[in-house]
Design an enzyme around this catalytic site. Structure first.
Site, mmCIF file in Angstrom:
data_model
loop_
_atom_site.group_PDB
_atom_site.id
_atom_site.type_symbol
_atom_site.label_atom_id
_atom_site.label_comp_id
_atom_site.label_asym_id
_atom_site.label_seq_id
_atom_site.Cartn_x
_atom_site.Cartn_y
_atom_site.Cartn_z
ATOM 1 N N GLU A 111 4.712 23.423 -1.374
ATOM 2 C CA GLU A 111 4.082 22.313 -0.646
ATOM 3 C C GLU A 111 2.822 22.774 0.072
ATOM 4 O O GLU A 111 1.851 22.025 0.163
ATOM 5 C CB GLU A 111 5.092 21.700 0.326
ATOM 6 C CG GLU A 111 6.186 20.901 -0.411
ATOM 7 C CD GLU A 111 7.305 20.454 0.495
ATOM 8 O OE1 GLU A 111 7.934 21.333 1.141
ATOM 9 O OE2 GLU A 111 7.563 19.251 0.573
ATOM 10 N N GLU A 131 14.698 22.216 -3.181
ATOM 11 C CA GLU A 131 15.398 21.662 -2.027
ATOM 12 C C GLU A 131 16.715 20.982 -2.395
ATOM 13 O O GLU A 131 17.704 21.105 -1.692
ATOM 14 C CB GLU A 131 14.499 20.683 -1.277
ATOM 15 C CG GLU A 131 13.360 21.319 -0.525
ATOM 16 C CD GLU A 131 12.128 21.554 -1.377
ATOM 17 O OE1 GLU A 131 12.216 21.520 -2.622
ATOM 18 O OE2 GLU A 131 11.068 21.804 -0.786
HETATM 19 N N1 T1G Z 1 14.765 31.685 3.911
HETATM 20 C C1 T1G Z 1 15.186 32.843 4.474
HETATM 21 N N2 T1G Z 1 15.567 33.924 3.758
HETATM 22 C C2 T1G Z 1 15.524 33.813 2.406
HETATM 23 C C3 T1G Z 1 15.088 32.634 1.759
HETATM 24 C C4 T1G Z 1 14.698 31.537 2.571
HETATM 25 N N3 T1G Z 1 14.267 30.399 2.039
HETATM 26 N N4 T1G Z 1 15.161 32.854 0.423
HETATM 27 C C5 T1G Z 1 15.605 34.098 0.259
HETATM 28 N N5 T1G Z 1 15.839 34.677 1.438
HETATM 29 C C6 T1G Z 1 16.328 36.027 1.668
HETATM 30 C C7 T1G Z 1 17.698 36.245 1.068
HETATM 31 O O1 T1G Z 1 18.690 35.781 1.955
HETATM 32 C C8 T1G Z 1 17.730 37.744 0.892
HETATM 33 O O2 T1G Z 1 17.956 38.289 2.177
HETATM 34 C C9 T1G Z 1 16.287 38.062 0.502
HETATM 35 O O3 T1G Z 1 15.500 36.946 0.975
HETATM 36 C C10 T1G Z 1 16.108 38.197 -0.975
HETATM 37 O O4 T1G Z 1 16.635 36.995 -1.560
HETATM 38 C C11 T1G Z 1 10.364 21.852 3.898
HETATM 39 C C12 T1G Z 1 12.853 22.524 3.588
HETATM 40 C C13 T1G Z 1 13.065 33.473 -3.326
HETATM 41 C C14 T1G Z 1 13.820 33.268 -5.703
HETATM 42 O O5 T1G Z 1 15.385 27.326 -1.722
HETATM 43 O O6 T1G Z 1 15.532 31.041 -4.485
HETATM 44 O O7 T1G Z 1 11.438 24.819 1.675
HETATM 45 O O8 T1G Z 1 20.104 39.487 1.672
HETATM 46 O O9 T1G Z 1 18.445 38.109 -2.867
HETATM 47 O O10 T1G Z 1 17.019 37.227 -6.193
HETATM 48 O O11 T1G Z 1 10.436 21.192 1.698
HETATM 49 O O12 T1G Z 1 15.852 34.001 -2.684
HETATM 50 O O13 T1G Z 1 17.921 40.706 1.556
HETATM 51 O O14 T1G Z 1 18.835 39.943 3.766
HETATM 52 O O15 T1G Z 1 17.724 35.722 -3.378
HETATM 53 O O16 T1G Z 1 14.628 38.035 -5.718
HETATM 54 C C15 T1G Z 1 13.330 26.151 -0.386
HETATM 55 C C16 T1G Z 1 15.584 30.106 -1.876
HETATM 56 C C17 T1G Z 1 13.888 26.127 0.998
HETATM 57 C C18 T1G Z 1 14.270 29.396 -2.036
HETATM 58 C C19 T1G Z 1 14.206 35.361 -4.411
HETATM 59 N N6 T1G Z 1 13.335 27.495 -0.901
HETATM 60 N N7 T1G Z 1 15.464 31.490 -2.275
HETATM 61 O O17 T1G Z 1 15.325 35.691 -5.201
HETATM 62 O O18 T1G Z 1 16.189 37.677 -3.878
HETATM 63 S S1 T1G Z 1 13.943 24.471 1.589
HETATM 64 C C20 T1G Z 1 14.396 27.987 -1.537
HETATM 65 C C21 T1G Z 1 15.494 31.842 -3.582
HETATM 66 C C22 T1G Z 1 12.333 24.055 1.853
HETATM 67 C C23 T1G Z 1 10.682 22.299 2.502
HETATM 68 C C24 T1G Z 1 12.127 22.657 2.337
HETATM 69 C C25 T1G Z 1 15.486 33.308 -3.854
HETATM 70 C C26 T1G Z 1 14.119 33.827 -4.330
HETATM 71 P P1 T1G Z 1 18.745 39.704 2.313
HETATM 72 P P2 T1G Z 1 17.364 37.088 -2.954
HETATM 73 P P3 T1G Z 1 15.798 37.206 -5.338
#
Ligand code: T1G
Length: 688
Positions: A111, A131
């Site tokens: 976004e 999301e």
């Molecule tokens: N927030 C905080 N920490 C996150 C995170 C996030 N969104 N995504 C990943 N982590 C942490 C995870 O817990 C782990 O921590 C480390 O990063 C590596 O993650 C307003 C509201 C990015 C593809 O849904 O899909 O935006 O265990 O093991 O396999 O519209 O993480 O090392 O301490 O998964 O390489 C939308 C979710 C949120 C993305 C990386 N975004 N994340 O995958 O590593 S809603 C998501 C992923 C939003 C807006 C709305 C994957 C990744 P630790 P990982 P990976």
């Protein structure tokens, strides 16, 4: 000029001539935490007001561009600037803003890019709006800006599915302006420089491209059907449709309301629970996953349903696979089974013929176990009989290298017993796949008594490369999933003796979200399989324990389920309908039990079944068979059809209220015997 605002260490600005390069550095994935939002908004506004600056580039350090909102902030009071306010500030900027993204620009990250005026993406990067996978909707303008850039149909697809797109598709759709050939930042700076003084194209100001209303209506109906009870995809679709009903800001306001409302729903909390669970599952005290050995060549013993599925999963992941059957006839059947699976996969359009051919070429099926000599890991998927497996492992340990890992796919046997005659027991591990092994995501990695840590780490690494959700289990009958499923099945059967019908119980669980109710599932898998297991266990069964004879009598009557045309249901018409013989057997068995008859509501059925599951799960946690509650939830949402938006049996037990769950278990304990003794873990949790 390079400056780091000490008050905000995550955003730095470096000027390259008239280009202000704003870089975020918020490990591990540049989540748009408060520090990012406030720092970036201030930096954009400062650069916009700076007469020396002609254009702005937004980029990220580390492994990825912003991967979305910080999930750790979810459920807490929002702190300004809210992400949509940052995006509005970027879009309102009077100077051209270029987003340069690598890694995975997801959710709020995408976004931010959409609110920028131009977008350049690394060739191997991905973008998406996941999301809905968290039970939410985009909340920072994505449902308004994306359809204005790429049109309604494509925006509906991406936003309601949560799928990620690669650079080529992103460019083709029009969501980005260029793919960086080599130097993402350099090319972004050049793009920004070229934009100075030119008209700015703000996605929020665009009209949604013309679209086929009838086709979109069909798409909306398909979203609702595919959601199967999950609300966020349907809500997200409604928000996207606002893009053709009002202004961008009106649409963003509606987004904000939906996002905040969904944040508090059980479905979103369940999906976030699973998201966290997936990332917790492989954090195991004392286990260094990097100690995994390199595995290139895998052996599979058995080319039956499980063996062929495992072989396909291994070949799909790039391993070379040697499959050995007992003789040439069985090997030939195995080749046919594997080839047939690939042919069907090609026919369905899921993979191209060339890909199938490449994968098939990696699988060699024969009947000479000496072919395993250079394998790094051999997994057996032969008939689940202890003596057969013991003899097999004894033979294998005389053929394979001393460091070759020996894995068993057993569902119910004890890997320690299988390892009894193996030299170097430390190399024995359980890898319990779920049929069909090339499709089902769950892999229970069973740590046997002597399993060496690096062997466990290696089995996990293989599972991850297969794309499996690995869950480490300790040794017990049925490991994590099947042991709990056995308690679930018993309570399903007991309720038949107390007045419920298969249809009522199935309806209760299907309306809960399971794709198929328990009795339809029992009929599908075949009643004779568990019948054979019960007969094997009969001699050691506790005579005091409650025992339901209904499935035995169905099998004695030749009603094995779908495979025999009738089980709990009758399949003669092609569709499952209640079976008269089964009804008689149930009625007779109930009479013999003489239990009070009662009617069950759907909630009664769900509470009783989830109580049985949570109680057995509690015992597994006490024994260390399962390492944590959320692992049990991962097992059921990846191996038993539970919808992730229900969070799993342990999550649901808390949703229902542990006091009620404990009360339900106490009734079981009094009525059904020692197998349903209240778990001390569950009792303690209910009191805490
Ligand atoms: N927030 C905080 N920490 C996150 C995170 C996030 N969104 N995504 C990943 N982590 C942490 C995870 O817990 C782990 O921590 C480390 O990063 C590596 O993650 C307003 C509201 C990015 C593809 O849904 O899909 O935006 O265990 O093991 O396999 O519209 O993480 O090392 O301490 O998964 O390489 C939308 C979710 C949120 C993305 C990386 N975004 N994340 O995958 O590593 S809603 C998501 C992923 C939003 C807006 C709305 C994957 C990744 P630790 P990982 P990976």
């Amino acid at each position: 000029m390079s400056s780091t605002d000490n008050a905000n260490p995550v955003i730095t600005r470096r000027d390259d001539g008239a280009i202000a390069i704003l870089t975020a550095d918020n490990p591990p994935v540049n989540a748009t935490s408060l520090a990012v939002r406030s720092g970036l908004k201030a930096a954009v506004e400062t650069a916009d007001a700076d007469p020396a600056i002609g254009a702005i580039v937004i980029a990220c350090a580390g492994r990825t561009f912003f991967a979305g909102a910080d999930v750790n902030e979810f459920g807490r009071p929002p702190q300004k600037p809210i992400l949509f306010e940052l995006c509005n500030a970027i879009e309102a900027c009077s100077k051209p803003v270029v987003a340069a993204f690598h890694g995975t620009a997801l959710g709020g990250g995408f976004e931010i890019a959409l609110a920028s005026h131009q977008r350049i993406m690394k060739a191997d990067a991905r973008a998406g709006m996941p999301e809905v996978l968290l039970g939410l909707t985009p909340g920072a303008g994505g449902t308004q800006r994306l359809p204005r850039l790429i049109g309604l149909p494509a925006a509906l697809d991406l936003i309601t599915s949560g799928r990620q797109i690669k650079a080529q598709e992103a460019l083709k759709l029009g969501s980005i302006d260029a793919i960086a050939e080599s130097d993402l930042l350099g090319e972004a700076i050049a793009m920004a420089r070229a934009a100075i003084g030119k008209p700015i194209r703000r996605s929020g100001d665009l009209d949604v491209p013309a679209y086929d209303a009838a086709a979109v209506e069909e798409q909306l109906a398909a979203v609702k059907k595919k959601a199967r009870g999950q609300t966020s995809p349907v809500e997200a679709a409604t928000l996207v449709m606002n893009a053709v009903k009002g202004s961008t800001q009106e649409g963003i306001a509606a987004e904000r309301e939906a996002f905040l409302r969904l944040m508090d729903t059980e479905q979103s909390k369940a999906l976030r629970h699973i998201f966290a669970a997936e990332r917790q599952a492989l954090k195991i005290d004392g286990l260094d996953l990097s100690s995994a050995r390199e595995v290139r060549h895998i052996g599979v013993v058995g080319a039956g349903i499980m063996g062929s599925g495992i072989s396909i999963a291994m070949a799909d992941a790039g391993y070379s696979v040697t499959v050995v059957e007992r003789d040439e006839e069985a090997a030939s059947k195995g080749r046919e089974r594997i080839g047939g699976t690939y042919a069907r996969t090609v026919k369905s359009g899921r993979i191209a013929q060339a890909v199938a051919d490449e994968r098939l070429a990696r699988i060699n099926v024969g009947h000479d176990a000496n072919a395993f000599t250079n394998c790094d890991l051999v997994i057996e998927a032969v008939f689940d009989d202890l003596q057969v497996k013991q003899e097999l492992f004894e033979r294998l340990s005389g053929i394979v290298r001393d460091d070759c890992i020996l894995a068993t796919n057993t569902s119910y046997l004890n890997p320690n017993d299988i390892a009894a005659h193996v030299a170097h027991k430390e190399r024995v591990v359980g890898m319990h796949f779920f049929a069909p092994a090339n499709i089902m995501k769950l892999l229970e990695v069973v740590r046997a008594e002597h399993t060496a840590p690096e062997v466990l780490a290696t089995a996990i690494a293989v599972g991850k490369r297969l794309g499996k959700q690995c869950v480490v289990a300790g040794v017990c009958t049925g490991f994590i999933g099947n042991r709990i499923y056995a308690s679930y099945r018993k309570q399903c059967e007991f309720m038949l003796e107390e007045g419920a019908t298969p249809t009522e119980i199935d309806a209760a669980m299907e309306s809960f979200g399971l794709p198929m109710g328990p009795f339809r599932a029992f009929d599908l898998s075949g009643l004779d399989i568990s019948w054979a297991l019960r007969k094997r266990q009969a001699a050691t069964r506790d005579p005091a324990a409650r025992y339901c004879v209904i499935p035995d009598r169905l099998c004695e009557a030749g009603q094995f389920g779908q495979k025999s045309g009738a089980g709990y249901y009758n399949y003669a018409s092609g569709k499952p309908v209640p079976d008269a013989k089964a009804a008689d057997i149930i009625e007779q068995a109930a009479k013999e039990k003489g239990l009070p008859r009662k009617t069950f509501s759907a909630d009664d059925i769900r509470r009783r079944l989830i109580a049985a599951m949570a109680n057995e799960g509690g015992k597994e946690l006490e024994e260390g068979v399962a390492l944590r509650e959320s692992d049990i939830d991962l097992v059921f949402t990846n191996g038993y059809g539970w919808p992730k938006w229900r969070g799993g049996p342990m999550f649901q037990a808390r949703v229902m209220g542990l006091e009620k769950i404990v009360a339900e278990v106490r009734e079981m304990q009094a009525r059904d015997g020692s197998e349903f003794t209240l778990s001390s873990w569950l009792e303690a949790q209910a009191q805490s």
